[in-house]
Each structure stands twice: as structure tokens, then as C-alpha cells.
Design a protein around this motif. Sequence first.
Motif, PDB file in Angstrom:
ATOM      1  N   LYS B  44       0.837  -1.201   0.000  1.00  0.00           N
ATOM      2  CA  LYS B  44       0.000   0.000   0.000  1.00  0.00           C
ATOM      3  C   LYS B  44       0.865   1.242   0.000  1.00  0.00           C
ATOM      4  O   LYS B  44       0.480   2.280  -0.518  1.00  0.00           O
ATOM      5  CB  LYS B  44      -0.909   0.018   1.239  1.00  0.00           C
ATOM      6  CG  LYS B  44      -2.251  -0.665   1.024  1.00  0.00           C
ATOM      7  CD  LYS B  44      -3.182  -0.336   2.183  1.00  0.00           C
ATOM      8  CE  LYS B  44      -4.518  -1.042   2.072  1.00  0.00           C
ATOM      9  NZ  LYS B  44      -5.506  -0.258   1.306  1.00  0.00           N
ATOM     10  N   LYS B  45       1.995   1.125   0.640  1.00  0.00           N
ATOM     11  CA  LYS B  45       2.866   2.284   0.756  1.00  0.00           C
ATOM     12  C   LYS B  45       3.906   2.320  -0.355  1.00  0.00           C
ATOM     13  O   LYS B  45       4.732   3.231  -0.394  1.00  0.00           O
ATOM     14  CB  LYS B  45       3.567   2.283   2.133  1.00  0.00           C
ATOM     15  CG  LYS B  45       2.581   2.210   3.276  1.00  0.00           C
ATOM     16  CD  LYS B  45       3.226   2.337   4.624  1.00  0.00           C
ATOM     17  CE  LYS B  45       3.548   3.760   4.936  1.00  0.00           C
ATOM     18  NZ  LYS B  45       2.339   4.596   5.020  1.00  0.00           N
ATOM     19  N   ASP B  46       3.830   1.326  -1.243  1.00  0.00           N
ATOM     20  CA  ASP B  46       4.693   1.352  -2.415  1.00  0.00           C
ATOM     21  C   ASP B  46       6.173   1.378  -2.015  1.00  0.00           C
ATOM     22  O   ASP B  46       6.970   2.159  -2.540  1.00  0.00           O
ATOM     23  CB  ASP B  46       4.354   2.614  -3.237  1.00  0.00           C
ATOM     24  CG  ASP B  46       4.540   2.358  -4.707  1.00  0.00           C
ATOM     25  OD1 ASP B  46       4.876   1.209  -5.060  1.00  0.00           O
ATOM     26  OD2 ASP B  46       4.370   3.299  -5.497  1.00  0.00           O
ATOM     27  N   GLU B  47       6.519   0.535  -1.062  1.00  0.00           N
ATOM     28  CA  GLU B  47       7.867   0.603  -0.502  1.00  0.00           C
ATOM     29  C   GLU B  47       8.880  -0.200  -1.318  1.00  0.00           C
ATOM     30  O   GLU B  47       8.532  -1.215  -1.922  1.00  0.00           O
ATOM     31  CB  GLU B  47       7.848   0.050   0.941  1.00  0.00           C
ATOM     32  CG  GLU B  47       7.176   0.971   1.928  1.00  0.00           C
ATOM     33  CD  GLU B  47       7.157   0.407   3.338  1.00  0.00           C
ATOM     34  OE1 GLU B  47       6.868   1.194   4.261  1.00  0.00           O
ATOM     35  OE2 GLU B  47       7.418  -0.804   3.515  1.00  0.00           O
ATOM     36  N   ALA B 129       1.089  17.528  10.189  1.00  0.00           N
ATOM     37  CA  ALA B 129      -0.045  17.008  10.952  1.00  0.00           C
ATOM     38  C   ALA B 129      -0.301  15.551  10.627  1.00  0.00           C
ATOM     39  O   ALA B 129      -0.533  15.187   9.487  1.00  0.00           O
ATOM     40  CB  ALA B 129      -1.289  17.830  10.650  1.00  0.00           C
ATOM     41  N   VAL B 130      -0.256  14.710  11.637  1.00  0.00           N
ATOM     42  CA  VAL B 130      -0.504  13.291  11.432  1.00  0.00           C
ATOM     43  C   VAL B 130      -1.834  12.930  12.068  1.00  0.00           C
ATOM     44  O   VAL B 130      -1.980  13.000  13.272  1.00  0.00           O
ATOM     45  CB  VAL B 130       0.598  12.441  12.087  1.00  0.00           C
ATOM     46  CG1 VAL B 130       0.277  10.963  11.926  1.00  0.00           C
ATOM     47  CG2 VAL B 130       1.929  12.751  11.467  1.00  0.00           C
ATOM     48  N   ILE B 131      -2.815  12.600  11.252  1.00  0.00           N
ATOM     49  CA  ILE B 131      -4.053  12.063  11.816  1.00  0.00           C
ATOM     50  C   ILE B 131      -4.019  10.607  11.451  1.00  0.00           C
ATOM     51  O   ILE B 131      -3.832  10.252  10.309  1.00  0.00           O
ATOM     52  CB  ILE B 131      -5.278  12.776  11.228  1.00  0.00           C
ATOM     53  CG1 ILE B 131      -5.562  14.003  12.048  1.00  0.00           C
ATOM     54  CG2 ILE B 131      -6.454  11.835  11.217  1.00  0.00           C
ATOM     55  CD1 ILE B 131      -6.983  14.277  12.371  1.00  0.00           C
ATOM     56  N   ASP B 132      -4.172   9.775  12.437  1.00  0.00           N
ATOM     57  CA  ASP B 132      -3.929   8.357  12.231  1.00  0.00           C
ATOM     58  C   ASP B 132      -2.580   8.168  11.608  1.00  0.00           C
ATOM     59  O   ASP B 132      -1.595   8.689  12.079  1.00  0.00           O
ATOM     60  CB  ASP B 132      -5.035   7.719  11.432  1.00  0.00           C
ATOM     61  CG  ASP B 132      -6.170   7.412  12.374  1.00  0.00           C
ATOM     62  OD1 ASP B 132      -7.030   6.631  12.046  1.00  0.00           O
ATOM     63  OD2 ASP B 132      -6.148   7.959  13.481  1.00  0.00           O
ATOM     64  N   SER B 133      -2.493   7.466  10.538  1.00  0.00           N
ATOM     65  CA  SER B 133      -1.180   6.978  10.173  1.00  0.00           C
ATOM     66  C   SER B 133      -0.524   7.666   8.981  1.00  0.00           C
ATOM     67  O   SER B 133       0.612   7.392   8.665  1.00  0.00           O
ATOM     68  CB  SER B 133      -1.255   5.488   9.925  1.00  0.00           C
ATOM     69  OG  SER B 133      -2.027   4.899  10.945  1.00  0.00           O
ATOM     70  N   VAL B 134      -1.238   8.511   8.312  1.00  0.00           N
ATOM     71  CA  VAL B 134      -0.639   9.109   7.127  1.00  0.00           C
ATOM     72  C   VAL B 134      -0.599  10.629   7.258  1.00  0.00           C
ATOM     73  O   VAL B 134      -1.517  11.253   7.725  1.00  0.00           O
ATOM     74  CB  VAL B 134      -1.431   8.712   5.859  1.00  0.00           C
ATOM     75  CG1 VAL B 134      -1.027   9.571   4.676  1.00  0.00           C
ATOM     76  CG2 VAL B 134      -1.201   7.244   5.546  1.00  0.00           C
ATOM     77  N   ALA B 186       7.856  -3.902  12.329  1.00  0.00           N
ATOM     78  CA  ALA B 186       7.128  -4.756  11.406  1.00  0.00           C
ATOM     79  C   ALA B 186       5.952  -4.032  10.755  1.00  0.00           C
ATOM     80  O   ALA B 186       5.695  -4.185   9.565  1.00  0.00           O
ATOM     81  CB  ALA B 186       6.624  -5.997  12.134  1.00  0.00           C
ATOM     82  N   VAL B 187       5.236  -3.236  11.513  1.00  0.00           N
ATOM     83  CA  VAL B 187       3.942  -2.740  11.020  1.00  0.00           C
ATOM     84  C   VAL B 187       3.815  -1.225  10.947  1.00  0.00           C
ATOM     85  O   VAL B 187       2.742  -0.721  10.611  1.00  0.00           O
ATOM     86  CB  VAL B 187       2.780  -3.273  11.904  1.00  0.00           C
ATOM     87  CG1 VAL B 187       2.774  -4.786  11.916  1.00  0.00           C
ATOM     88  CG2 VAL B 187       2.875  -2.721  13.318  1.00  0.00           C
ATOM     89  N   PHE B 188       4.875  -0.471  11.246  1.00  0.00           N
ATOM     90  CA  PHE B 188       4.684   0.984  11.314  1.00  0.00           C
ATOM     91  C   PHE B 188       4.096   1.506  10.015  1.00  0.00           C
ATOM     92  O   PHE B 188       4.433   1.048   8.932  1.00  0.00           O
ATOM     93  CB  PHE B 188       5.960   1.714  11.716  1.00  0.00           C
ATOM     94  CG  PHE B 188       7.030   1.753  10.667  1.00  0.00           C
ATOM     95  CD1 PHE B 188       8.003   0.776  10.625  1.00  0.00           C
ATOM     96  CD2 PHE B 188       7.077   2.793   9.746  1.00  0.00           C
ATOM     97  CE1 PHE B 188       8.999   0.814   9.663  1.00  0.00           C
ATOM     98  CE2 PHE B 188       8.071   2.844   8.785  1.00  0.00           C
ATOM     99  CZ  PHE B 188       9.034   1.846   8.731  1.00  0.00           C
ATOM    100  N   SER B 189       3.172   2.445  10.163  1.00  0.00           N
ATOM    101  CA  SER B 189       2.457   2.921   8.978  1.00  0.00           C
ATOM    102  C   SER B 189       3.035   4.231   8.474  1.00  0.00           C
ATOM    103  O   SER B 189       3.216   4.420   7.288  1.00  0.00           O
ATOM    104  CB  SER B 189       0.981   3.088   9.293  1.00  0.00           C
ATOM    105  OG  SER B 189       0.831   3.629  10.584  1.00  0.00           O
ATOM    106  N   ASP B 190       3.330   5.130   9.373  1.00  0.00           N
ATOM    107  CA  ASP B 190       3.929   6.382   8.928  1.00  0.00           C
ATOM    108  C   ASP B 190       4.528   7.096  10.126  1.00  0.00           C
ATOM    109  O   ASP B 190       4.574   6.548  11.225  1.00  0.00           O
ATOM    110  CB  ASP B 190       2.912   7.280   8.228  1.00  0.00           C
ATOM    111  CG  ASP B 190       3.566   8.086   7.107  1.00  0.00           C
ATOM    112  OD1 ASP B 190       4.775   8.374   7.214  1.00  0.00           O
ATOM    113  OD2 ASP B 190       2.871   8.422   6.135  1.00  0.00           O
TER     114      ASP B 190
END
Lengths: 250, 481
Positions: B44-47, B129-134, B186-190
Amino acid sequence: MLVIKDLYAKVEGKDILKGINLTVNAGEVHAIMGPNGSGKSTLANVLAGNTNFEVTHGSITFNGKDIFEMSPDVRAKEGLFLSFQYPVEIPGVSMVNFLKTAVNEHRKYRNEKELSAGDFLKLMREKKAMVQIDSQLTNRSVNEGFSGGEKKKNEIFQMAMLEPTLAILDETDSGLDIDALRIVSNGVNLLKNKNNATILVTHYQRLLDYIVPDFVHVLYEGRIVKSAGKELAFELEEKGYDWIKKELGE
Amino acid sequence: MEDQNKLIHEVTQRDYRFGFVSDIETDTIVKGLNEEVIRIISAKKDEPEFMLEFRLKAYRRWLTMKMPEWAQLKVPVIDYQEIIFYAAPTQQAKYESLNEVDPELLRTFEKLGIPLEEQKMLSGVAVDAVIDSVSVKTTFKETLAERGIIFCSFSEAVKHHPDLIQKYLGMAVPYNDNYFAALNSAVFSDGSFVYIPKGTRCPMELSTYFRINAQNTGQFERTLVIADDDSYVSYLEGCTAPMRDENQLHAAVVEIIALDRAEVKYSTVQNWYPGDKNGKGGIFNFVTKRGICKGVASKIFWNQVETGSAITWKYPSCILMGDNSVAEFNSVALTNNHQQADTGTKMIHIGKNTKSTIVSKGISAGHSSNSYRGLVRVAPKAENARNYSQCDSLLLGDTCGAHTFPYIEVGNSSSIIEHEATTSKIGEDQIFYCNQRGISTEDAIGMIVNGYAREVINKLPMEFAVEAQKLLQISLEGSVG
């Protein structure tokens, strides 16, 4: 202004005040004298609402209102001021911040606008000059590291800032040298007017050389056993408290 | 005492003032955790490939690890299969101006008293500004870019500066460092990424507001701050979260790398939902924050004021590798109601003539438990290392607890370690004194507590200091000791 009727109070279960009656009118200065342990400080603390002192009987009205209905901060805002025998240190809280909060709380209570920082500082400068307090003191934390004399001067400075209608000075003269005593007394005298009243709680007649009372009361074993004019203070100084005891037939 | 306890009880009646839920559409994936979920997050993050490998390595390691149990905390069992590991606001477009930002989001910030607009216009703070993960909105990026400063979301950094990420990610906090760091890896989103180039002084405070928003979404932020030789940056992190009934897991990782003579100041004001007065709900905050003073004479300062979270497990630490490097930890941790905090720091002295200072001020009220846990370790080669620790606890009432666990390990004889500790209660005489001057008990406590914490609050940047003072006051209203 202040009417105390048949007041009884306890500290840590021990009866200290045993039927105090006292009336103080605007424009008057009352001195309450008495030996150690007679209940002088208890009376001062009960008036201010210190919860360590338990009132068991009697009534006190202040400006016609029941004082027991008021929390300590409300009593203060109603115009009752206690100059503490042992002023408390509050580390990290600047005198300026402390007093600005106090002054504005008083103003809010009277529905007046809060003072701006500029107006507050101006008021502080005026009052500092009036009570001759070292201007450095107000830059420090509340009473922290103050000498005994500085603490007492600081109490009078706060009194000048808050302009109470009833000022109770609890042993304000203790621990003061002659110069400090003169400065403190001058402050109190300058603040006196026909609309306010002062209660001086003291052991010694010395303070009364500087602040002349209209009435002197002798407190002994929780009761006012003798009241008279200022001459009573001189008599006490001369004859000591034993004289009172003898008069009471003890 | 009776009265005092009654007043303490009253504080527990207070509800969380910043509790609200903002209504923003979120895009989430199915709950639960397995390799497939990690691949989805990465996709999803195109990593790039190295990121996926980093995540998988961490995940496999995490599976073999156990949750640490040495802390003075009672942690309910966390079911990782019930957590959604990725949530992103659906509006992912980048905006030219604030007008294009979802008005609901802007209102959210306004409710928090931190309008982006004003931040931008008045204070000169660049806000990510980070709301939730992005990251939704990044400001001032261009101004910063002129000086070669990179301040962007972690995802953007992975895309545009993979070389920096690859070089520094995991340097201060390796993927296998601890249970929660491995989970985060393992799971960090942003999160946020900062790079200050050589010889550059960042002209403004960099600021990120974290906010946990989507229900049941664990938040796994990753922050990486790199200060190259002779650079300076001050970074602000502030958080509030909406009211929730269910516990929310938060396991962030913050890494700071300071190279030769670089200076990094990292300030936090944390006010996540602490749960209600009965201890229901609230955020679980398991954070790994660590800085490396990698270069000679580099400096790292952790400053924090923490009032939130149901459970806090957090030890912002420094590894003083470079000779003559300096580290500080200045903290105020306040717990109330049924909050539990086990916080502190580690100062690891490796370089010669390194110097660290710890000032920890704990404030406990209600039925809370507040522990300080600190390690000062001086390696044999760290000649002439110095540490000064001051560790104070303030108790309000008689149903809360304060604990101190200092660990000191010194490997040579030329170092000097000092440790001071005090425990005190707010004096009734102090409160009465304030009362007698017309100050209400609530205001008096706020004032006394702020006075107690002033030494630390003064280390915070101005706008943060004001916010911190308000927070302390709000968190303790009605409380007496």
C-alpha cells in the motif's frame, strides 16, 4: 464588621477556644494579647478558615454574613486577610504570578475587570514603595529562602496589594528587628482607614508602640478575660500575665 | 484529611476535556497480524524491497519475543489479532493550501486549540499534521527545502530519500531491540522524517501533532531525526486523542542521530486519553525513544511533559558515543485516577568526557501508580564521564503510589555520578496559604504543581510551555493532597 459570639474551637481533639465574644467595627484597631497557648493563633486561624481547627460551637458573622458558610478563599475575597505567623514557602511559584492571580481573583469576585500585566506591575511598584519591600523579593518564589523579617514584610506587602477590610496580623512582630518592625508597622498604619479594621495578635506590647490600638483584649485559656483601652497593654507589660491570673483568682 | 480526600475524589469525577471523535472517512485493512498483512502495508505504501525485508525480519523476530514484564505495570492481555494495523484517511491528495484540507480535520485541530492556520501564520512553526497513520498536510516544506532541510512524512522519505532511510533506520533502535520496537518495525504505517544538513541551523521549531483517530487502530508511528555535522534542530511532538471506550495500543519508535557537534532538542507534550475515572479505556503507550550522540561533542535533549495514557511504558534514552557528547532528559510525568506510568531514561556513556543530566518530576494523584526507572551506565572506556540525576516525586492524596528504580553501573574510577531523590506531598499549609489570598483550591494546586515542575517546563519551547502548564492544571483540577 466582625461579630464573634460564644465561639468554641478544637485542635487535634483538644479544646482551645472556650467561649469567645468579640465585636470589631470599621475604623477600629484591636489588639489581642495573652500568654503562649492561650488560643490567640487558633482564633486567627479559625477566622481565616483553616480546616485543621474545628469549630464546635458559636457563630461568626463578617460583613453581616455567616463566615462558616464561606470557604477560606471566599472569606479572603470578602476582605479578610491573615498575615501568617509562619508564612509558607511555595517553590517554583513566583511572587508576581502568585499575587497577580490573587489580585485578579479578588477583582473577579467584585465583578471588576482583571488587571492587565502593565497595570498590575504599576500597582505592584506603588505598593512596594509604600511598604518599603526590597524589589528583588518579588522576583523570587513565594517566601522561598526569605529571611524571617523578609517573610513578614512580604505579608504586609500582600496586604497592601489586596486592601482587605479586616486584617488579622498573627504575631507579625515576632522575629523582627527594630528596623523591620518600624517598616512593617508603618505599612500597617498607612493602610489603616475608617473603612477597614485591624486585629493585632501579639505577645508583646512593643508592637503597640508603633500601631496604637483602640482596644486591648487579654486572651487566657481560651476566653477573653479582660478588655480595655490601650493603657491595658502597658499594664500587662509592667505586671506580666501573672497579674491577670491573680485577678482571676488562680 | 477527610476533606482533602473528598476533594481528591472529586477530581476523579472530571471527564477528559479533549475527548471527541472526528468524523473522517478512513481506509482500513482487515484486523489481525501475519506476514500477509505486513506485505499489504508495504505494498500500500509502495515501498522498496529493503523496507519489506526490514519489516519481515522484525516480524519474525517479534514472534519469538515475549512482552516485557519487569515494569511496575499491570497490563491486560493484548490480542494482536483484534487490532487493525493500517488506517489511512481516504483523502490522500496533497494540498496546495489549507482551504483544500478537509474542513472536519481543520475543526479537529481547532478543538484542540492548535489551529494549523494560526500555527502557520503566527508562530512560524512548520506543522506536519498526522491524523492516524498518514501525513495529511506538510507546511513550510519549501522554506525548509531552500536550506536543504528535509521534513516530511516517513513514507515520503522512503520514496525520495531511500539512501538516508537505509543508512539510518534502526541505528538507534534496532528492529530486534525490544518487543514493542520489533512490533513497530514490522507494522509501522507512517511518521515523520527530519534531516538537517551539515552546518545548518533549522530556522524554526519543527512540529508534529499525533492523533489517534480511527477506532481500534493501533498506532505505530516511526520518527527518524538525523542532524548532520554542526547542525541544530528543535523538534516538537504533541498529542491528544479522542475519547474511547476500548483500549488502544500505541507503540511508536523515535530515533535521533546526532553527528559531530550537532544538537537536537526533542520536546513532547503528551495528553492521550487516560481512561475514565474507573480506569476504563485509555491509550496503552509503549514507546521506544532513543538518541545516539554519534559524533564528537554532539548534544541530545529529551524534554517531556506527560499527562495522558492509561498505561505508559517509555524511556527516552541516549547513547553517548562521541567524545565530549552531552545528553539531557527532563521530564514531568503526571498520573491520576487509575493511570499507570513506568517511565524514565537510560544514559549510556561510551565516549570520553561525556556528560548527562536527568531531571525527573513525577506527580501522582487518585489511584494512580507512577514509577521512575532510570539507568546510568558508564562503560570502562568512558573516562571522566559525568552524570547528575534528580528524581522527585510529588504525591496528592494517600491512594496513589510513587516508585523510584535507579540503576547505576560504573565501569571506571574517573567518572562522577550523582543521584538525588525526594518525595513530597502537596502541603495543606501551602493550599491554605493560597486560599487565604483568594485563590481557590483547584487553582492553588495547579499553581503549586506548576511551580514544582517549572524547572522542566522552562526547558520547553515557549508555545509548548504554555500548553504544558494548562495540561497540568486541567489534569489535576479539584485534587488535593
